[in-house]
Design an enzyme around this catalytic site. Structure first.
Site, PDB file in Angstrom:
ATOM      1  N   TYR A   1      39.368  42.935  36.409  1.00 12.44           N
ATOM      2  CA  TYR A   1      39.431  41.676  36.187  1.00 12.44           C
ATOM      3  C   TYR A   1      38.363  40.918  36.999  1.00 12.44           C
ATOM      4  O   TYR A   1      37.617  39.900  36.355  1.00 12.44           O
ATOM      5  CB  TYR A   1      40.968  41.086  36.798  1.00 12.44           C
TER       6      TYR A   1
ATOM      7  N   TYR B   1      47.119  34.356  35.457  1.00  8.95           N
ATOM      8  CA  TYR B   1      47.054  35.623  36.238  1.00  8.95           C
ATOM      9  C   TYR B   1      45.496  36.225  36.542  1.00  8.95           C
ATOM     10  O   TYR B   1      45.123  36.668  37.681  1.00  8.95           O
ATOM     11  CB  TYR B   1      48.039  36.629  35.934  1.00  8.95           C
TER      12      TYR B   1
ATOM     13  N   HIS C   1      54.360  44.827  25.117  1.00  4.64           N
ATOM     14  CA  HIS C   1      52.935  45.052  25.542  1.00  4.64           C
ATOM     15  C   HIS C   1      52.702  46.539  25.506  1.00  4.64           C
ATOM     16  O   HIS C   1      51.583  47.069  24.980  1.00  4.64           O
ATOM     17  CB  HIS C   1      52.401  44.400  26.799  1.00  4.64           C
TER      18      HIS C   1
ATOM     19  N   ASP D   1      45.265  47.931  26.465  1.00  3.20           N
ATOM     20  CA  ASP D   1      45.139  47.003  27.426  1.00  3.20           C
ATOM     21  C   ASP D   1      43.514  47.104  27.972  1.00  3.20           C
ATOM     22  O   ASP D   1      42.721  46.890  26.995  1.00  3.20           O
ATOM     23  CB  ASP D   1      46.262  47.210  28.694  1.00  3.20           C
TER      24      ASP D   1
END
Length: 322
Positions: free
Chosen positions: A236, A155, A301, A106
């Site tokens: 992010y 998102y 995931h 990730d």
């Protein structure tokens, strides 16, 4: 789990929490550095650490900057690849390690790619999972690109405004947030229309997957209740700043040996163009020492927790060759 030793180390101006097992002290056991994702902690690698330490490897898993018991600087600008790779280089120096095997998942996979890009001299080989290497597009910032391809509701885009995502995360019990993330097997990119409150993603309650226990959930929830999610969300929010700072590396290649693993139920595997990029030579152009791509069947995931034995063996099969 009791054999795993914990310490806090000063690195790159912050205090970093590090979990470690195997080897010991300044010995010469080959070392593996594990990098977790969001919303996760070092704990996500517990299975691999126990498995690979039993095979003679020194296994090291920090809470990355902004997570768990590691410091979380308040400014978004403190979460660039340069900062985080800087933390990890300083960690290797503090542990007396010249070179390590690297394993990421990730956001940890994104950082692992950039660790290899910026300091290939410190990496023996990389086993990366879930997130393929994404070459820098000189024509568009990442968030602009996501808005164009997936819409404002994607998102990544919804996480950009400070405070908004935090409100949504706070609207549910922290344990529920953790369960929702870990249990998802949705293959479509998560898009929440702007007119819908972001907190809707945590409804309705979800059933715990068989590979995750209530104790596991409580470990994550206890830490995120203390820290909140801002540190992780800042990864992010720093994406466009990273794009600006990494301009000198446009077109550069990852020049360490690599094995890449992804689950066929992972949403990252179903983002537009990813499968073609992986299987038709796209990533190989930028990762010329890519040795193998493994697609794990019926795995989502969080593959390192959902199918820990197979992931551990995939890692071992790669690193034992060196």
């Amino acid at each position: 789990m009791d054999q795993i030793v914990h310490q806090n180390i000063k690195v790159n101006g912050i205090n970093m929490h590090v979990a470690e097992i195997g080897g010991g002290g300044q010995d010469q056991s080959p070392a593996i550095l594990f990098l977790h994702g969001f919303p996760e902690l070092w704990y996500s690698w517990r299975h691999q650490m126990l498995h690979l330490s039993s095979k003679g490897y020194r296994c090291i898993a920090p809470d990355l900057r902004g997570f768990g018991e590691t410091d979380a600087p308040p400014s978004v600008t403190s979460y660039t690849y340069l900062h985080i790779v800087g933390d990890l280089v300083a960690l290797l120096d503090a542990l007396g390690l010249e070179r390590v095997f690297l394993v990421g998942h990730d956001w940890g996979a994104v950082i692992a790619w950039w660790f290899c890009m910026l300091r290939p001299d410190r990496i023996i080989g990389l086993v990366n999972t879930s997130v393929a290497f994404q070459p820098r597009n000189p024509l568009a910032k990442p968030i602009e690109g996501y808005r164009a391809s997936l819409g404002d509701g994607f998102y990544f885009c919804r996480f950009q405004e400070p405070g908004k995502a935090e409100e949504a995360f706070a609207s549910a019990e922290t344990a529920t947030v953790i369960k929702k993330f870990f249990s998802s097997r949705e293959q479509k990119p998560p898009c929440i229309p702007l007119e819908i409150n972001l907190g809707a993603i945590f409804q309705p309650p979800v059933e715990l997957p068989s590979w995750l226990t209530e104790d596991d959930v409580n470990y994550y929830a206890t830490h995120f209740q203390k820290t909140g999610f801002t540190g992780g969300l800042n990864y992010y929010r720093a994406m466009d700043l990273n794009w600006e700072l990494t301009a000198p590396w446009t077109g550069s290649e990852i020049k360490v040996p690599v094995k890449f693993i992804v689950g066929d139920f992972d949403l990252t595997y179903h983002l537009p163009g990813v499968q073609d990029y992986l299987h038709n030579g796209g990533m190989k152009k930028y990762v010329p020492l890519l040795e193998e791509i493994v697609v794990m069947k019926d795995v989502g995931h969080f593959l390192n927790q959902e199918n820990p034995e197979d992931v551990s063996e995939h890692i071992y099969d790669f690193i034992k060759k060196f």
